[in-house]
Every structure is written in structure tokens, then in C-alpha cells.
Design an enzyme around this catalytic site. Sequence first.
Site, PDB file in Angstrom:
ATOM      1  N   ARG A  37       9.865 -46.851  10.411  1.00  0.00           N
ATOM      2  CA  ARG A  37       8.731 -47.602   9.828  1.00  0.00           C
ATOM      3  C   ARG A  37       8.991 -49.066  10.257  1.00  0.00           C
ATOM      4  O   ARG A  37       7.716 -50.035  11.022  1.00  0.00           O
ATOM      5  CB  ARG A  37       8.219 -47.759   8.836  1.00  0.00           C
ATOM      6  CG  ARG A  37       7.733 -46.174   7.387  1.00  0.00           C
ATOM      7  CD  ARG A  37       7.681 -46.379   6.728  1.00  0.00           C
ATOM      8  NE  ARG A  37       7.045 -44.907   5.705  1.00  0.00           N
ATOM      9  CZ  ARG A  37       6.561 -44.592   4.769  1.00  0.00           C
ATOM     10  NH1 ARG A  37       7.249 -45.311   3.714  1.00  0.00           N
ATOM     11  NH2 ARG A  37       5.683 -43.223   4.664  1.00  0.00           N
ATOM     12  N   LYS A 195       2.589 -25.231  -2.658  1.00  0.00           N
ATOM     13  CA  LYS A 195       0.520 -24.639  -3.769  1.00  0.00           C
ATOM     14  C   LYS A 195      -0.342 -24.471  -3.385  1.00  0.00           C
ATOM     15  O   LYS A 195      -0.459 -26.004  -2.346  1.00  0.00           O
ATOM     16  CB  LYS A 195       1.289 -25.697  -4.572  1.00  0.00           C
ATOM     17  CG  LYS A 195       2.094 -25.145  -5.859  1.00  0.00           C
ATOM     18  CD  LYS A 195       2.047 -26.428  -7.221  1.00  0.00           C
ATOM     19  CE  LYS A 195       3.735 -26.185  -8.297  1.00  0.00           C
ATOM     20  NZ  LYS A 195       2.983 -27.228  -9.104  1.00  0.00           N
ATOM     21  N   GLY A 348       5.989 -35.435   5.766  1.00  0.00           N
ATOM     22  CA  GLY A 348       7.288 -35.380   4.927  1.00  0.00           C
ATOM     23  C   GLY A 348       8.794 -33.951   4.890  1.00  0.00           C
ATOM     24  O   GLY A 348       9.195 -34.243   5.335  1.00  0.00           O
ATOM     25  N   GLY A 371       0.180 -38.891   2.827  1.00  0.00           N
ATOM     26  CA  GLY A 371      -1.050 -39.127   2.142  1.00  0.00           C
ATOM     27  C   GLY A 371      -2.297 -38.683   2.823  1.00  0.00           C
ATOM     28  O   GLY A 371      -3.455 -37.959   2.678  1.00  0.00           O
TER      29      GLY A 371
END
Length: 394
Positions: A37, A195, A348, A371
Site C-alpha cells: 500500500r 456465504k 483478500g 470492501g
Amino acid sequence: MQVKKLADLDVRGKKVFIRADLNVPQDEAGNITEDTRIRASIPSIQYCLDNGAAVMVTSHLGRPTEGTVGPDDTLAPVAVRLGQLLNKPVKLVSDWVDGGFTVEPGQVVLLENCRCNKGEKKDNEELAKKMAALCDIYVNDAFGTAHRAEATTHGIARFAPVACAGMLMGAEIDALSKALHEPKRPLVAIVGGAKVSTKLTILKTLADKVDQLIVGGGIANTFLLAAGKRIGESLAEPEMVREAQQVMDIMKARGAEVPLPVDVVVADEVSALARANRISVDEVGPHDRILDFGPKSSAKLADIIAHAGTIVWNGPVGVFEHAQFAGGTKMMASAIAHSEAFSIAGGGDTLAAIAKFHIADDVGYISTGGGAFLEFLEGKTLPAIAALEARFQD
């Protein structure tokens, strides 16, 4: 999405405030263990320095308590690494919101962890105005935080004299727009993960747009249940079967499809020592756990990917951390690497798979924001980008 871009602005002699994403992992001694980053933030900073701007950079690090800077919260190690990469000293400035520090053209300072400032997370207007007063140009280069409305990602963009996207943010916006708003067809989306419930909105949004929706992992098991297949003791969400069926119905009504596996790799446990068996999807026993796509299914996915015009990838199709359950994800990764399609990947587990199978140079664009990437795929408005869009005409 129309936003001002840093590379299009004259920054000479200007005070530039860059909100970067320097939230890097550290060990217990505070040493940075992975600096991707920080490296990704360099182009915007270097551009400003090369063009004679006085540069201020800030970022969040970890999850500090607002109002205090604890030993785990300081950006001091980041300042050292940033200085090494820029080949010039980078001073760390504490208590910077009210000014009181100097930075000359051609210099760069790092402003201490912005999430330590009271009001940052709640997008406090007074705090945002104070920060905006520090600069002539505000640059958001932290796509990974674009889904949050905070003072350094949203509020300051409203009040700074000029607000624009940095090199990294601009590239993210361009890549995501190309993949979802003006894709070359066929558009293939790959959504893996444990999920359905956590990715239901994404699946429904994509079902309205894509030509093929490949599902993997526990999500695929739930879809197999919806298709009337037995899955033994596999990870799945029986309560989400109806939603999975709705996604398949949406696709079918458009003449598209969700290609489900015809063969799978099963074991009786998830471990490095587990014995893997390749069987037809119709042969799954009551105690089997589906942990990967079988070779026939993987070959079918590879063929779909080979004919794609655009590929959006979020999530592996199997438990690729263990070699005996990595075949499906490896074949899919190889197909993406060899495809002529424009590909964009994020999340990720996806980044871990890209690293494991060494295909980083063969993916069209690798998103830095987990996200934010997911929320963009869901069709949500990202507050930080919306704030820049609102300032485009200024």
C-alpha cells in the site's frame, strides 16, 4: 463517473493534501511486514513533488481510539518507509489539524494517523473544514476507504478549494467503470466465498448485468442445493436456497446462466492431510465435504473464461490454501491469465490466489480496496467518489 484527476492539475507552488491508504500490517515490534500500500501511494506523491507542490500526506492505521495516539497507532514506521521509497526525509507531524507546521514546495510531510482525530469517523464538518483550510488541492488516493464517509475521505472534499482523485483512485475508477458500465461482452463474473448471505446483493446486481455468473466455494454449494443436488456435510446455507434460486431465475430470464459444477473434489475434513476424491456431483455421499471443483467443471469454467470479453473476479472456487483442493482455482487463475479479456480482480482471498499462482502481471487490474470493491460491484454509491463527482465542475 466524472472526477477531476490529479495528473490534469497544475500543482506548482500549491499546498496539496493527499489522503492515502497506508494501513499496512506490522509485527509485534512495529516493523512493517508488507508495504504494497505504501508503494501504491508513491506515484501521486512523486507527481506532486516533481511538479513543485508542498505535499501533506495522511492515512489511517489500525483502529485507534479517537483523541489519543497509542504506540500501536503511530505512522512513524510508515514515515521511515515512505522516506526510503521517495529517497528523501519524511517528517511525521503530530497535532496537525489546526496547522502550526510548515512544508515547502518540493517537501513532503506525513500527518499522524487521521483516525486519531476526534470526529474523523463521524465525518465531522468542523474537522473537515479545518483540514480543508490546510490545502489548495485535496487528493483522495485511498480507494480502499471509498465506501466510508469520513472527514478525510468525504468531508474535506466538500470544502477544499479543489478536490480530485489521485493516480491510484483514478485508475480504480477507470477500471471498475470499464468492467461494469461499458464492458466488452461476454461479461463473466466469478464470485466465490463461504456465504451467499454476505454476497447476496452482489449476486443479484450481477445477475442483471453479466452473461455468465460463476459461483464457487460455499456459495456454489448453496446453489447446488437450490438445483436439487445432495451436498453431504459441505459448507452451505440451506436458508438461502430460495435466494440462490432467484439469482438463477434472473439469469435464465435473460438467456444467461449460472454454470454449476458437474464434478467435485470431496474429503471428510478440511486439512492439509485430508484425502481428496474426485467424483461426479451426483455421487456426493452423506459425510462428504465439497472442497473444490472437479477437473471437468474446471475445464468448463476455463472455456467460459477463454471466450469472455470482460472478467470480474472476487473469490476462489475451492479451498485453494491446500494443494489437493487448489486445482479449480489454479485452472481458473491460469485461464484468466491467458485470456484476451479485460480482467479486474479484488478481495483478500482473490489477491492471495493471484499471489499463489503468480499471475499478477496477467490480470488487467487488481483492485486495492476489499470492501469498496465489493460495494462497487453491488451498485452502491461510494461516498468518497460521490464527493469527488460533486466537485467535478468546480
